[in-house]
Design an enzyme around this catalytic site. Structure first.
Site: not given
Length: 424
Positions: A175, A315, A347, A411
């Site tokens: 990501c 993020h 997001k 991740f």
């Protein structure tokens, strides 16, 4: 090319994102605080734990791609090509004739976490008769299957489209791929390996296999009855991220190269750093040490004090551990200034497009500097007491934002930070 004192500036931005097929629509969506999350339409999601996504209303033919480009390329490459077209059109370089620049000094750097997920799934369905046969029949495979297997094909397609003969690469760091691809492009310019870099990221992961993978680890939201409000970073009631898709491309250019040709310079890339926590594939240390170190290093490269940061693009995935982790990282790296600087997460509006989102967020940061507006964090109604910073809830904020910090967490333990600044 010489490397002494080389600086990187941004001269073009292109975006294909949920809720907007171009840069203008994308920016209008963000500044209005609207969300583009909905029930999945790419396939029937019945039976999945998470049945929502932020999808692009994307027609490659209407966007200008040829039948050949559409046939041989997965959706993620198609998105990248269209975003690159818009960025190049803005930057003013004449790639059609190759005049005014050296093709050997033009590089390509593209990020992607999962590559040609949709094409690979379709190809498997074809050769196995939708999984009915253990021994697959290769007669039903496409002659362009290699394009799907090798994510590097996206860099090749962009390089061929714009006659870029310099370095070309695909960066895949989960990501953080988008941030890292643009950071790599910045380093190519700093090191004298390129004068112009087409840098960004693309991912189209909305497929049954991807949804199943994140269902298995319960990382995505299960708020299927209210898709528009399911992505809620920093909210006490958050229950995971919402999958997205899209692409963003920036034209990075060496400062003197851009200045000599009279380019409209949008901002400067001042610093880039990344770290790996070497801790856990999906887990994060609660103190945010590695993200804080990436932020500190990026600011050191920019020769800026933490107090110079006027906006932080978080993020903000909307998972419990990530939101707390980066809140701690901001406090550790920015000190008391963390409580003064506005922070927001887009997001909440365009979902989490995995490797593409870092580039999409950097595009939003460039536009925030350019237009003097920062996007809000949509759906933030009940702040988590452990997330106690100024997260710009629900409504965009106007002001002058000269230095912007954007961070990413992926991740595998990847943590990245990029610093952008308005040119004096």
């Amino acid at each position: 090319m010489t490397t002494g004192g080389r600086r990187t500036v941004v001269t073009g931005v292109g975006v294909v994102a949920p809720g907007g097929g171009n840069r203008k629509d994308f920016w209008q969506l963000l500044t209005s605080g609207r969300t583009a999350t909905r029930r999945i339409t790419h396939f029937d999601p019945t039976g999945f734990r998470s049945q929502m996504a932020a999808e692009c209303d994307f027609d490659p033919a209407r966007a200008g791609l040829t039948e050949h480009e559409i046939f041989r390329n997965d959706r993620f490459t198609q998105l990248a090509l269209v975003a690159a077209d818009e960025a190049v059109a803005q930057c003013g370089l004449d790639f059609a004739t190759g005049t005014g620049y050296d093709p050997d000094s033009v590089a390509v750097s593209i990020g992607s976490a999962v590559g040609a997920t949709i094409r690979l799934q379709e190809e498997y369905f074809a050769v196995s008769d939708r999984g009915r046969h253990w021994l697959v029949d290769d007669r039903y495979a496409s002659r362009f299957l290699y394009h799907a297997i090798a994510p590097s094909s996206a860099a090749t397609e962009v390089a061929c489209r714009f006659r870029a003969h310099g370095p070309a690469a695909v960066v895949s760091t989960g990501c953080t791929s988008g941030l890292d691809a643009i950071g790599y492009g910045h380093m190519l310019i700093e090191d004298g390996d390129a004068d112009v870099v087409l840098a960004g990221a693309s991912d189209a992961p909305i497929a049954a296999i991807s949804i199943a993978c994140f269902d298995a680890i319960r990382a995505t939201s299960a708020r299927n009855d209210d898709p528009e409000h399911a992505s809620r970073p920093f909210d006490a009631t958050r229950d995971g991220f919402v999958m997205g898709e899209g692409a963003a491309m920036l034209v990075l250019e060496e400062y003197e190269h851009a200045r000599r040709r009279g380019a409209d310079i949008l901002c400067e890339v001042r610093g880039f750093a990344n770290r790996c926590n070497a801790f856990h594939m999906t887990g994060l240390l609660p103190d945010g040490t590695e993200m804080a170190e990436a932020i500190t290093d990026a600011l050191r490269q920019a020769r800026l004090d933490p107090s110079a940061v006027s906006y932080v693009n978080a993020h903000g995935s909307g998972t419990k551990q990530n939101d707390r982790h980066e809140t701690a990282a901001f406090k550790r790296s920015l000190g008391p200034h963390a409580y003064k600087v506005p922070v927001s997460g887009i997001k909440s509006m365009v979902g989490h497009s995995l490797g593409a989102i870092g580039a999409i967020e950097l595009a939003a940061c460039v536009l925030a500097i350019r237009h003097g507006v920062i996007p809000p964090t949509a759906n933030l109604e009940n702040p988590d007491p452990e997330c106690d910073l100024d997260y710009v809830p629900r409504v965009a904020r106007e002001g002058r934002f000269d230095t912007v910090l954007s961070v990413g967490s992926g991740f595998g333990g990847f943590q990245s930070a990029v610093v952008l600044s308005r040119l004096p």
